[in-house]
Design an enzyme around this catalytic site. Sequence first.
Site, PDB file in Angstrom:
ATOM      1  N   CYS A 204      24.742 126.280  18.293  1.00 11.92           N
ATOM      2  CA  CYS A 204      24.914 125.601  17.004  1.00 11.92           C
ATOM      3  C   CYS A 204      23.772 124.628  16.741  1.00 11.92           C
ATOM      4  O   CYS A 204      23.364 123.879  17.628  1.00 11.92           O
ATOM      5  CB  CYS A 204      26.266 124.906  16.964  1.00 11.92           C
ATOM      6  SG  CYS A 204      27.662 126.055  17.119  1.00 11.92           S
ATOM      7  N   SER A 487      34.124 117.763  19.070  1.00 16.76           N
ATOM      8  CA  SER A 487      32.906 118.562  19.049  1.00 16.76           C
ATOM      9  C   SER A 487      31.712 117.659  18.796  1.00 16.76           C
ATOM     10  O   SER A 487      31.834 116.583  18.194  1.00 16.76           O
ATOM     11  CB  SER A 487      33.015 119.595  17.926  1.00 16.76           C
ATOM     12  OG  SER A 487      31.748 120.096  17.573  1.00 16.76           O
TER      13      SER A 487
END
Length: 580
Positions: A204, A487
Amino acid sequence: MSSDEFEYGKDERLQSREVTEGAEKAPHRAMFRAMGFDDEDLASPMIGVPNPAADITPCNVHLDDVADAAIEGADDAGGMPIEFGTITISDAISMGTEGMKASLISREVIADSVELVSFGERMDGLVTVAGCDKNLPGMMMAAIRTDLPSVFLYGGSIMPGEHEGRDVTIVQVFEGVGAYGTGEMDADELDDLERNACPGAGSCGGMYTANTMASISEALGMAPLGSASPPAEDEERYEVARRAGELAVEVVEADRRPSDILSRKSFENAIALQTAVGGSTNGVLHLLALAREADIDLEIEDFDDISKRTPKIADLQPGGERVMNDLHEVGGVPIVIRRLLEADLFHGDAMTVTGRTIEEELALLEEQGLPADDEIEADFLYPVDEPKEEEGAIKILTGNLAPDGAVLKVTGDDEFYHQGPARVFENEEDAMAYVQEGHIESGDVIVIRNEGPKGGPGMREMLGVTAAVVGAGHEDDVALITDGRFSGGTRGPMIGHVAPEAFVGGPIGLLEDGDEITVDIPERTLEVDVSDAEFETRREEWDRPEPAYEGGVLAKFGRDFGSAAHGAVTNPGVKRDGKR
């Protein structure tokens, strides 16, 4: 035939001699020959290449190619590279499901599996390949635990997607779900966002957990400077991989081990970098775990001390707009390290895997073309004396709700103060339903408990619910507190790692709906308006929840996990004979 004819001239220091040399090892060599290894290989250092390649996440889907480049480099440098597999969990795909409980456990399983193969097969050194979030600390923990000469190799970041003329990542899709739930985004726009956010392979793209830990690997000295930022599908990523394979042979020949590289200074450097770039709160958990593997004294309070003196000088997602590739285009992590070093906020004499210090590595990169500061045009990088924020992004809060600490990454107002009533949920799913059904109100303090290392078990990340809160328009007026994790893509006043956790009787497990909670970032406090006497009464009435799982891997690790305040480790680490 004398046994001398079975000697291949391998360095006597190498433990692989135990499976390659002497007449009695003929059966062992026969097994190697079945796999295509020859006499030259058998005389060479055995370099393990643990590879978590998998088709279950874009972070890892390309790692076979990355590992192949490392294998080529090790082979060309005179090594005997041997690839073996490890597991991985896709954090993004398991996010918001019961499966997310496997994520932190995968860190431990990766470390254990690499240790076991390295020990069982008598490896001489390692190139540890990593893609998705928990791969990175798991691989570094294994290198430290085995203390084999090792080079850390990141698989690289995904390129940003494009939506309505702006760069987007997976986090914008999670936030889009929240916006869709409130009617701020229609189905067509969410569909377009979904289809364009992730254009290919790689981890990511923002300064989320994978890129945070990759950057930290440079600061720790476990990976060469400049190796973290090349994108996953860029040819430069494969040049980095080939060089990692070559370097692995060098570190074996030099007998340069993690215990020779890592020091208290290394970890202070890692924390300084993490706070300066606005790195993931998971970096706190993982650095504590790495320090325990290395037998280096590091406490959760150290993160706050270093963050207070280290300004935030890189404005990357999730707090900013830019991604890892933007940082790469102006020189990568070394640019940030150089600015910290010049401001005396970084230890330039800390050692690296190359055998040179951080300062020497920077000088070499400058000779090779690293741009000078006055040549860099980047609106997301700031001078240390004119930073984005005066203090780093990581804050450690304590108080009667978190006696052993809690972790927050500031992505907005550094002076944030919030007071409001607790809305208590026993798990993430119930909290998510509360948000999606539109019950959330300005001023709420959402409390999600029984999601800690033992109570979850596995300390789930909660990007789904935090992104839903932000997507619903409550980034600044609702706080969320949990004994679970967040996260690296989470933004807003989200406070995790609350310790002690609810499952072991921590104060978060004694909260009731309506209790008034105060979050005070300037004072670093997390308090609830409940007296000691009332807490004691509640504790007497409290019953420990039954473990969520009676058997299998989740039950085992639920029993073994330690406190988040100490890295949530399952391995106590080893003593290094007073080296540190």
